[in-house]
Design a protein around this motif. Structure first.
Motif, PDB file in Angstrom:
ATOM      1  N   ASP A  56       1.507   2.051   1.772  1.00  0.00           N
ATOM      2  CA  ASP A  56       0.314   2.427   2.507  1.00  0.00           C
ATOM      3  C   ASP A  56      -0.907   1.863   1.778  1.00  0.00           C
ATOM      4  O   ASP A  56      -0.798   1.278   0.704  1.00  0.00           O
ATOM      5  N   VAL A  57      -2.069   2.025   2.364  1.00  0.00           N
ATOM      6  CA  VAL A  57      -3.283   1.452   1.796  1.00  0.00           C
ATOM      7  C   VAL A  57      -3.535   1.991   0.387  1.00  0.00           C
ATOM      8  O   VAL A  57      -3.928   1.241  -0.510  1.00  0.00           O
ATOM      9  N   ALA A  58      -3.304   3.265   0.161  1.00  0.00           N
ATOM     10  CA  ALA A  58      -3.534   3.854  -1.157  1.00  0.00           C
ATOM     11  C   ALA A  58      -2.624   3.216  -2.211  1.00  0.00           C
ATOM     12  O   ALA A  58      -3.067   2.925  -3.324  1.00  0.00           O
ATOM     13  N   ALA A  59      -1.366   2.970  -1.865  1.00  0.00           N
ATOM     14  CA  ALA A  59      -0.438   2.343  -2.805  1.00  0.00           C
ATOM     15  C   ALA A  59      -0.858   0.903  -3.096  1.00  0.00           C
ATOM     16  O   ALA A  59      -0.771   0.441  -4.237  1.00  0.00           O
ATOM     17  N   TYR A  66      -6.450  -5.404  -2.320  1.00  0.00           N
ATOM     18  CA  TYR A  66      -7.543  -4.906  -1.492  1.00  0.00           C
ATOM     19  C   TYR A  66      -7.651  -5.746  -0.226  1.00  0.00           C
ATOM     20  O   TYR A  66      -7.444  -6.950  -0.255  1.00  0.00           O
ATOM     21  N   ARG A  67      -7.973  -5.098   0.863  1.00  0.00           N
ATOM     22  CA  ARG A  67      -8.175  -5.825   2.116  1.00  0.00           C
ATOM     23  C   ARG A  67      -9.488  -6.580   2.035  1.00  0.00           C
ATOM     24  O   ARG A  67     -10.472  -6.085   1.507  1.00  0.00           O
ATOM     25  N   ALA A  68      -9.476  -7.781   2.597  1.00  0.00           N
ATOM     26  CA  ALA A  68     -10.702  -8.604   2.594  1.00  0.00           C
ATOM     27  C   ALA A  68     -11.569  -8.226   3.775  1.00  0.00           C
ATOM     28  O   ALA A  68     -11.156  -7.723   4.749  1.00  0.00           O
TER      29      ALA A  68
END
Length: 68
Positions: A56-59, A66-68
């Motif tokens: 998931d995003v937290a992991a 990190y998403r650009a």
């Protein structure tokens, strides 16, 4: 043994991620990463031994992705 057909890309560029099958032996993954370093010096890429679709995003943030 690593099934070479499961590697998705063979011309690494900075920022590439190589996803090895879940359960790949750590030493085999380490050898693969070292071979990448020797074959393409200076290229910065990531070797992952898991199904990244399960993260998931937290992991991903915890791993420094990190998403650009």
């Amino acid at each position: 043994m690593l099934d070479i057909d499961q590697i998705r890309k063979h011309s690494p560029q900075d920022g590439d991620a190589f996803v090895l099958p879940e359960g790949t032996d750590y030493n085999l993954a380490k050898d693969f990463a070292e071979a990448l370093h020797l074959a393409c010096p200076g290229v910065k890429c990531l070797v992952v031994m898991a199904d990244v679709r399960r993260l998931d995003v937290a992991a991903m943030n915890a791993a420094g992705w990190y998403r650009a």
